[in-house]
Write a protein that holds these residues in place. Structure first.
Motif, PDB file in Angstrom:
ATOM      1  N   ASP A  35     -21.281  95.967  59.128  1.00 18.62           N
ATOM      2  CA  ASP A  35     -22.188  97.114  59.067  1.00 18.62           C
ATOM      3  C   ASP A  35     -23.283  97.038  60.130  1.00 18.62           C
ATOM      4  O   ASP A  35     -24.471  97.077  59.821  1.00 18.62           O
ATOM      5  N   LYS A  57     -13.676  95.658  58.020  1.00 16.65           N
ATOM      6  CA  LYS A  57     -14.090  96.916  57.397  1.00 16.65           C
ATOM      7  C   LYS A  57     -15.233  97.516  58.201  1.00 16.65           C
ATOM      8  O   LYS A  57     -16.218  96.837  58.482  1.00 16.65           O
ATOM      9  N   HIS A  59     -17.932 100.956  59.148  1.00 15.33           N
ATOM     10  CA  HIS A  59     -18.545 102.263  58.858  1.00 15.33           C
ATOM     11  C   HIS A  59     -18.742 102.859  60.238  1.00 15.33           C
ATOM     12  O   HIS A  59     -19.812 102.719  60.843  1.00 15.33           O
ATOM     13  N   ASP A  88     -14.234 102.439  56.001  1.00 16.03           N
ATOM     14  CA  ASP A  88     -14.801 102.643  54.658  1.00 16.03           C
ATOM     15  C   ASP A  88     -15.448 104.026  54.578  1.00 16.03           C
ATOM     16  O   ASP A  88     -16.654 104.153  54.441  1.00 16.03           O
ATOM     17  N   MET A 147     -17.503 100.355  41.275  1.00 16.60           N
ATOM     18  CA  MET A 147     -18.431 100.088  42.379  1.00 16.60           C
ATOM     19  C   MET A 147     -19.359  98.926  42.020  1.00 16.60           C
ATOM     20  O   MET A 147     -19.449  98.537  40.860  1.00 16.60           O
ATOM     21  N   SER A 148     -20.025  98.414  43.057  1.00 16.71           N
ATOM     22  CA  SER A 148     -20.857  97.220  42.837  1.00 16.71           C
ATOM     23  C   SER A 148     -22.307  97.509  42.449  1.00 16.71           C
ATOM     24  O   SER A 148     -22.913  96.685  41.767  1.00 16.71           O
ATOM     25  N   GLN A 206     -27.768  96.749  45.194  1.00 15.45           N
ATOM     26  CA  GLN A 206     -26.532  95.958  45.369  1.00 15.45           C
ATOM     27  C   GLN A 206     -26.565  94.736  44.445  1.00 15.45           C
ATOM     28  O   GLN A 206     -27.622  94.139  44.244  1.00 15.45           O
ATOM     29  N   TYR A 208     -24.506  90.973  43.636  1.00 22.36           N
ATOM     30  CA  TYR A 208     -23.570  90.022  44.235  1.00 22.36           C
ATOM     31  C   TYR A 208     -22.965  89.055  43.228  1.00 22.36           C
ATOM     32  O   TYR A 208     -23.658  88.534  42.363  1.00 22.36           O
ATOM     33  N   GLY A 226     -20.468  91.260  53.725  1.00 19.75           N
ATOM     34  CA  GLY A 226     -21.215  91.827  54.838  1.00 19.75           C
ATOM     35  C   GLY A 226     -22.366  90.938  55.240  1.00 19.75           C
ATOM     36  O   GLY A 226     -22.205  89.965  55.987  1.00 19.75           O
ATOM     37  N   ARG A 227     -23.556  91.258  54.707  1.00 12.02           N
ATOM     38  CA  ARG A 227     -24.776  90.563  55.139  1.00 12.02           C
ATOM     39  C   ARG A 227     -24.709  89.056  54.936  1.00 12.02           C
ATOM     40  O   ARG A 227     -25.320  88.308  55.701  1.00 12.02           O
TER      41      ARG A 227
HETATM   42  O1  S5P Z   1     -19.062  99.621  45.421  1.00 13.19           O
HETATM   43  C1  S5P Z   1     -19.107  99.331  46.599  1.00 13.19           C
HETATM   44  C2  S5P Z   1     -18.140  99.760  47.510  1.00 13.19           C
HETATM   45  C3  S5P Z   1     -18.212  99.366  48.829  1.00 13.19           C
HETATM   46  S1  S5P Z   1     -16.886  99.756  49.865  1.00 13.19           S
HETATM   47  N1  S5P Z   1     -20.092  98.528  47.062  1.00 13.19           N
HETATM   48  C4  S5P Z   1     -20.197  98.150  48.377  1.00 13.19           C
HETATM   49  O2  S5P Z   1     -21.115  97.385  48.707  1.00 13.19           O
HETATM   50  N2  S5P Z   1     -19.265  98.599  49.294  1.00 13.19           N
HETATM   51  C5  S5P Z   1     -19.366  98.271  50.741  1.00 13.19           C
HETATM   52  O3  S5P Z   1     -19.292  96.859  50.898  1.00 13.19           O
HETATM   53  C6  S5P Z   1     -20.679  98.709  51.393  1.00 13.19           C
HETATM   54  O4  S5P Z   1     -20.551  99.998  51.967  1.00 13.19           O
HETATM   55  C7  S5P Z   1     -20.906  97.640  52.445  1.00 13.19           C
HETATM   56  O5  S5P Z   1     -20.234  97.982  53.636  1.00 13.19           O
HETATM   57  C8  S5P Z   1     -20.226  96.398  51.883  1.00 13.19           C
HETATM   58  C9  S5P Z   1     -21.170  95.394  51.230  1.00 13.19           C
HETATM   59  O6  S5P Z   1     -22.071  94.866  52.160  1.00 13.19           O
HETATM   60  P1  S5P Z   1     -23.027  93.623  51.824  1.00 13.19           P
HETATM   61  O7  S5P Z   1     -23.869  93.485  53.048  1.00 13.19           O
HETATM   62  O8  S5P Z   1     -23.830  93.972  50.590  1.00 13.19           O
HETATM   63  O9  S5P Z   1     -22.124  92.428  51.601  1.00 13.19           O
END
Ligand code: S5P
Length: 254
Positions: A35, A57, A59, A88, A147-148, A206, A208, A226-227
């Motif tokens: 990202d 993946k 964006h 995505d 979703m997360s 978010q 994790y 990602g991060r």
């Molecule tokens: O429910 C979701 C679906 C997706 S595709 N939750 C998410 O976080 N994602 C994607 O996963 C989000 O768009 C981002 O690109 C990645 C998570 O990134 P991170 O930096 O939090 O690991």
């Protein structure tokens, strides 16, 4: 529990087949969520981390200096390092609109992304629209069954209805974005975002889980990170840690 290799042999969708096969060959179930917002950063991630991953993946619409050459370079790197490209895009409109969003516009997603994904909120028409474009190109679609982030609405009967839509379009739907394995069908691949080596969250909802929890306990197939990787001081070293953790969890599950 079937291996990725056994599952590759069972799946007729060419993208699902390729993905399972390359995961087994490369011994990786790590997808990177790249990202970043510049062409140069994205290419750097694809080239440096390419050997560690099964999926890159993107964006693509957050890239400030997008051009067609970026796509050419990503395709070259996906061949060089043997990984698939997953845009995505999270399509979520009526079939006729998503068809154009997938095939036309600036990004021509269907021309280069092996995999894309869609929300199921519009009903099966969203799948049918995308399928008109993607099936003949051998592409695969993931449905967002779960979703997360905190407070998301993709739960319960919404998730159930999404699974049913997938089963009705098995030629094109290759699996799910989900927090856990949802169906026994070995051809559906489960990809899980919201993964870090330590549990926790961010300031915007978010949440994790660890690779161990996602792959071994929840039965998912691919961790999307990602991060946790691209913001590390040494992204390559960090990617190797996630790769190892994800693969170990898969072997422990077997
Ligand atoms: O429910 C979701 C679906 C997706 S595709 N939750 C998410 O976080 N994602 C994607 O996963 C989000 O768009 C981002 O690109 C990645 C998570 O990134 P991170 O930096 O939090 O690991």
């Amino acid at each position: 529990m079937q291996t990725y290799k056994q599952r590759a042999e069972l799946c007729s969708n060419p993208t699902a087949h390729r993905l399972f096969k390359l995961m087994e060959e490369k011994q990786t179930n790590l997808a990177i969520a790249a990202d970043v917002i510049s062409k140069q950063e994205l290419i750097k991630i694809a080239d440096e981390l390419g050997p560690e991953i099964c999926v890159l993946k993107t964006h693509i619409d957050i890239i400030e200096d997008f051009d067609d050459d970026l796509v050419i370079q990503l395709q070259r790197l996906s061949e060089k390092h043997n990984f698939l490209l997953f845009e995505d895009r999270k399509f979520a409109d009526i079939g006729n609109t998503v068809k154009h969003q997938y095939e036309n516009g600036v990004y021509h997603i269907a021309d280069w992304a092996d995999i894309t994904n869609a929300h199921t909120v519009p009903g099966p028409g969203v799948i049918e629209g995308l399928k008109e474009v993607g099936l003949r190109k051998g592409r695969g679609l993931l449905l967002l069954a779960e979703m997360s982030p905190k407070g998301n609405l993709a739960t319960g009967s919404y998730t159930e209805a999404s699974l049913k839509m997938a089963e009705e379009h098995k030629d094109f739907v290759i699996g799910f974005i989900t927090m856990k394995k949802l169906l026994d069908d070995p051809c559906f691949i489960n990809m899980t975002p919201g993964v870090k080596l330590v549990q926790g969250g961010d300031a915007l909802g978010q949440q994790y889980n660890t690779p161990e929890k996602v792959i071994k306990e929840q039965g998912s197939d691919i961790i999307i990170v990602g991060r946790g990787i691209y913001q590390a001081d040494d992204p390559l070293a960090e990617a190797k840690k996630y790769r190892e953790a994800g693969w170990q969890a898969y072997q422990n599950r077997l």
